[in-house]
Write an enzyme that holds these catalytic residues in place. Structure first.
Site, PDB file in Angstrom:
ATOM      1  N   ASP A 157       9.359   2.979  -0.278  1.00  0.00           N
ATOM      2  CA  ASP A 157       8.379   3.373   0.484  1.00  0.00           C
ATOM      3  C   ASP A 157       8.506   3.217   1.980  1.00  0.00           C
ATOM      4  O   ASP A 157       8.119   2.039   2.656  1.00  0.00           O
ATOM      5  CB  ASP A 157       6.939   2.934   0.078  1.00  0.00           C
ATOM      6  CG  ASP A 157       5.707   3.610   0.959  1.00  0.00           C
ATOM      7  OD1 ASP A 157       6.199   4.103   1.884  1.00  0.00           O
ATOM      8  OD2 ASP A 157       4.666   3.682   0.409  1.00  0.00           O
ATOM      9  N   TYR A 216       0.820  -1.201  -0.086  1.00  0.00           N
ATOM     10  CA  TYR A 216      -0.109   0.070   0.077  1.00  0.00           C
ATOM     11  C   TYR A 216       0.970   1.172   0.031  1.00  0.00           C
ATOM     12  O   TYR A 216       1.728   1.347   0.816  1.00  0.00           O
ATOM     13  CB  TYR A 216      -0.907  -0.087   1.247  1.00  0.00           C
ATOM     14  CG  TYR A 216      -1.806   1.188   1.185  1.00  0.00           C
ATOM     15  CD1 TYR A 216      -3.060   1.366   0.460  1.00  0.00           C
ATOM     16  CD2 TYR A 216      -1.599   2.008   2.212  1.00  0.00           C
ATOM     17  CE1 TYR A 216      -3.884   2.427   0.684  1.00  0.00           C
ATOM     18  CE2 TYR A 216      -2.595   3.371   2.363  1.00  0.00           C
ATOM     19  CZ  TYR A 216      -3.559   3.498   1.480  1.00  0.00           C
ATOM     20  OH  TYR A 216      -4.354   4.442   1.674  1.00  0.00           O
ATOM     21  N   LYS A 264       4.400   9.415   8.827  1.00  0.00           N
ATOM     22  CA  LYS A 264       4.241   8.833  10.140  1.00  0.00           C
ATOM     23  C   LYS A 264       5.495   9.511  11.274  1.00  0.00           C
ATOM     24  O   LYS A 264       5.208  10.632  11.452  1.00  0.00           O
ATOM     25  CB  LYS A 264       4.350   7.471  10.095  1.00  0.00           C
ATOM     26  CG  LYS A 264       3.145   6.955   9.387  1.00  0.00           C
ATOM     27  CD  LYS A 264       2.621   5.668   9.635  1.00  0.00           C
ATOM     28  CE  LYS A 264       1.836   5.036   8.540  1.00  0.00           C
ATOM     29  NZ  LYS A 264       0.278   5.560   8.468  1.00  0.00           N
TER      30      LYS A 264
HETATM   31  N1  HOZ Z   1      -3.512   3.402   5.943  1.00  0.00           N
HETATM   32  C1  HOZ Z   1      -3.659   3.279   7.445  1.00  0.00           C
HETATM   33  C2  HOZ Z   1      -3.382   1.792   7.670  1.00  0.00           C
HETATM   34  N2  HOZ Z   1      -2.177   1.204   7.049  1.00  0.00           N
HETATM   35  C3  HOZ Z   1      -4.703   3.855   8.121  1.00  0.00           C
HETATM   36  C4  HOZ Z   1      -4.967   4.998   8.411  1.00  0.00           C
HETATM   37  C5  HOZ Z   1      -5.853   5.449   9.387  1.00  0.00           C
HETATM   38  O1  HOZ Z   1      -7.094   5.133   9.389  1.00  0.00           O
HETATM   39  O2  HOZ Z   1      -5.574   6.408  10.158  1.00  0.00           O
END
Ligand code: HOZ
Length: 419
Positions: free
Chosen positions: A231, A136, A259
């Site tokens: 990534d 992802y 993050k």
């Molecule tokens: N894309 C995030 C999980 N891999 C979730 C992001 C969120 O809901 O804060």
């Protein structure tokens, strides 16, 4: 709260995984957090292993990060003009990550990836990108093809609304299958701009790179004049101070971050080789911009965060705490006679409800997600907050104490026993 939220917010949430769609029930609304603990709106306490999806490696509401952000806020929240804070954080990242010579800040991991791909295409004058099934990279059009995380959880790995003309430039490869990557290069000679990869795939649960997989990818990209993009939105400053590129000793051409580098505030970044980064406007022709890019609050939080991560033995201590948890998890599984697969690396982990080893998208998706949902709810009832979806990783922070780890292990034992 969820019913009210649903009246005004699409689906009641601002990011799909949070809605508990794959585990059932209503999402827990969080009121506050401190260290490794979070408290819901009813005052119930949980030991948190989501940690804002990995951003909070120091735990919640770290006093020094709060102080740094508060001081920055007192001077103004956004200028849309350069501040010295941006250079300070950029210097810290460049000096910490061996493969980065220059960097640029944006406001999210999605934006970082989107910008890195544009740059890779401009640099190579090619259009096609190889991405791996189950990885992802945020929700930009080119990356929402066979994607992990929420896409995988909700049973759709590609999204309506992505034009076929955009998706056709994304070629899907199999993670940990180097022969497959080689074949793709052979049948697309001179057309691949870049390979983008999560060096540790942390959005289909947690799948680790096998043997020389990453080295081989570095070799093939070099041989074919394609760029390698790591990534590191999740692995950056988590596996080590220099992220996965340092941990695995690989030199990608471009890297993306998010993050941790924002200390829990909205931030993303992309960086890498100076000759590629210098193609960005205003030095070069590749356009990319943002009013909140390099925002002073996010920069102040990031600087304090990275200062604290640079303290000697930080990663050793985090590793030790994580190992205590993992050893306990394994003992519990053994005591209960269960063969579930438990993948981990440093402070990242995932329990799969399958007895097959998980080293690919195919094996990851063989996990019994209904069983995960039961496990999740039992852990929640026992005061442990895990990702509300099987295909995510769990994150240990430096704030997870021995006592909290022991309590987590009790909850883990009881939850597995109750399945
Ligand atoms: N894309 C995030 C999980 N891999 C979730 C992001 C969120 O809901 O804060």
């Amino acid at each position: 709260m969820f019913s009210d939220a649903k009246k005004y917010i699409a689906g009641g949430v601002n990011s799909p995984v949070r809605a508990f769609g794959s585990v059932g029930g209503d999402p827990v609304f969080i009121d506050r957090g401190r260290g490794s603990l979070i408290y819901d709106a009813d005052g119930k306490e949980y030991i948190d292993y989501v940690c804002s999806w990995g951003a909070l490696i120091l735990g919640h509401a770290d006093d020094e990060v709060i102080k740094a952000v508060t001081e920055a806020l007192g001077k103004g929240s956004s200028f849309g003009a350069p501040t010295e804070l941006e250079t300070k954080l950029a210097k810290m990242i460049v000096e910490s990550v061996p493969s980065i010579e220059k960097i640029r800040f944006v406001s999210s991991g999605t934006e970082a990836v989107m910008s890195a791909l544009r740059l890779a295409r401009a640099y190579t004058k090619r259009d096609k990108i190889i991405k791996f099934e189950g990885c992802y990279h945020g929700h930009s059009d080119f990356m929402l093809v066979k994607a992990g995380s929420g896409m995988l959880t909700h049973g759709e790995t590609s999204s309506p609304g992505v034009p076929a003309d955009a998706a056709k430039h994304t070629i899907i490869a199999q993670y940990n299958n180097i022969e497959n990557v080689k074949k793709i290069f052979e049948s697309n000679k001179g057309k691949i701009a870049a390979v983008i990869i999560e060096p540790v795939a942390a959005n289909m649960g947690l799948v680790l790179p096998k043997d020389n997989f990453l080295e081989e990818i570095r070799k093939i990209t070099e041989e074919n004049g394609a760029l390698l993009i790591f990534d590191e939105v999740i692995t950056g400053f988590r596996l080590a101070l220099g992220g996965a590129s340092e941990y695995f000793n690989i030199k990608p051409d471009l890297l993306t971050f998010g993050k941790i580098i924002g200390g829990g505030l909205p931030v993303g970044a992309f960086g890498g080789r100076a000759d590629i980064m210098d193609m960005l406007s205003p030095t070069g022709p590749v356009y990319q911009a943002g009013t909140l890019s390099g925002n002073p609050l996010a920069m102040a939080a990031g600087i304090k965060m990275l200062e604290k991560l640079s303290i000697r033995n930080f990663y050793q201590k985090l590793s030790e705490q994580s190992r205590k948890l993992y050893n306990g998890y394994r003992e519990n599984l053994k005591k209960l006679g269960l063969n579930y697969t438990f993948n981990h690396i440093e402070s990242l982990s995932c329990l799969y409800f399958t007895d097959k080893p998980v080293d690919s998208y195919k094996t990851a998706t063989s996990s019994d997600t209904a069983l995960y949902a039961k496990y999740f709810h039992s852990m929640l009832d026992n005061g442990v907050y895990l990702a509300p979806a099987q295909y995510e990783s769990a994150f240990v922070s430096i704030a997870h104490s021995d006592e909290q780890i022991a309590n987590t292990l009790k909850a883990h034992y009881e939850s597995l026993k109750s399945l």
